[in-house]
Scaffold this active site. Structure first.
Site, PDB file in Angstrom:
ATOM      1  N   SER A   1       0.841  -1.201   0.000  1.00 52.28           N
ATOM      2  CA  SER A   1       0.000   0.000   0.000  1.00 52.28           C
ATOM      3  C   SER A   1       0.869   1.241   0.000  1.00 52.28           C
ATOM      4  CB  SER A   1      -0.915   0.018   1.224  1.00 52.28           C
ATOM      5  OG  SER A   1      -1.582   1.274   1.327  1.00 52.28           O
TER       6      SER A   1
ATOM      7  N   TYR B   1      -2.702  -0.207  10.040  1.00 49.48           N
ATOM      8  CA  TYR B   1      -2.664  -0.671   8.651  1.00 49.48           C
ATOM      9  C   TYR B   1      -1.305  -0.387   8.023  1.00 49.48           C
ATOM     10  CZ  TYR B   1      -3.999  -1.232   3.740  1.00 49.48           C
ATOM     11  OH  TYR B   1      -4.069  -1.625   2.423  1.00 49.48           O
TER      12      TYR B   1
END
Length: 247
Positions: A142, A156
């Site tokens: 990501s 995250y």
């Protein structure tokens, strides 16, 4: 129809929708037989299997909770057993649990680590037992691993940053066997989970140099390059397919 991945078998984890589905379709279009894992959306997985078969490739959807190591290992062994080999692993499955650090509970932390960190390791561990020279491992990370622009992303971001160490370690360990390992960090991508017309989309677009979201097919194209023969000398690398989000 022949392609650069003709005769190869690919496994895409969390492949029933979004980036995973786009990757599965692209690899099939390049000639690979494709298996995918899914947790809940059996209908979407079944639709994707039919789409892959429609381009003349074998396809298999395997239900598996990525948080369960035994289910992960069983899924890999089933794919290798039914297709007779395994050449490409795409670690795509993930969860996106966010919130202030002080408010995240232990269940959320454990789930994130189990799916985003442990599962890619276990998938790779199981897959390399079946891979031969020319094998490929591509993990989907990501953009927020490098640039957390909003509050609430600590958990995250941490989990996706772990994929950098996994990728480099795998590349070093498996290079002698002719197996590559690479990491793709997508930027904002138009999926069900993060639609380009969502409530925060305008602000998110503003963080990119290109001023737009990616189409999932654009991320899939990067994965296909790494999975194919042209990516054979690329290993241990991180490719930011993020529209300039981290520039």
């Amino acid at each position: 129809m022949n392609g650069v991945l003709d005769g190869k078998v690919a496994l895409v984890t969390g492949g029933s929708r979004g980036i995973g589905a786009a990757v599965a379709l692209r690899l099939a279009g390049e000639g690979a037989d494709v298996a995918l894992t899914y947790e809940r959306r059996a209908d979407r997985a079944a639709e994707l299997v039919e789409q892959i078969k429609a381009v003349g490739r074998r396809a298999l959807a395997v239900p598996a909770d990525s948080a369960d190591p035994e289910a992960v290992r069983a899924a890999v062994d089933r794919v290798a057993g039914e297709f007779g080999r395994l050449d490409v692993l795409v670690n795509n499955a993930g969860v996106f649990l966010t919130g202030p650090v002080g408010e995240l509970g232990p269940d959320e932390v454990e789930r994130t680590i189990a799916v985003n960190v442990r599962a890619p390791f276990v998938f790779a561990q199981a897959a390399v037992r079946h891979m031969t020279e020319g094998g490929r491992i591509v993990s989907i990370g990501s953009n927020v691993a490098e640039r957390a622009v909003f509050p609430g992303l600590a958990l995250y971001s941490m989990s996706k940053t772990a994929l950098l160490g996994l990728t480099r370690g795998l590349a070093r360990e498996l290079g002698g066997r002719g197996i590559t390992a690479n990491l793709v960090n997508p930027g904002p991508t138009d999926t069900d989970a993060n639609p380009a017309d969502g409530p925060n989309a305008e602000a998110i677009r503003g963080f990119t140099a290109l001023g737009r979201y990616a189409d999932p097919a654009e991320i899939a194209a990067v994965v296909a390059f790494l999975a194919g023969p042209d990516g054979g000398y690329v290993t241990g690398a991180t490719i930011n397919a993020d529209g300039g989000f981290t520039s």
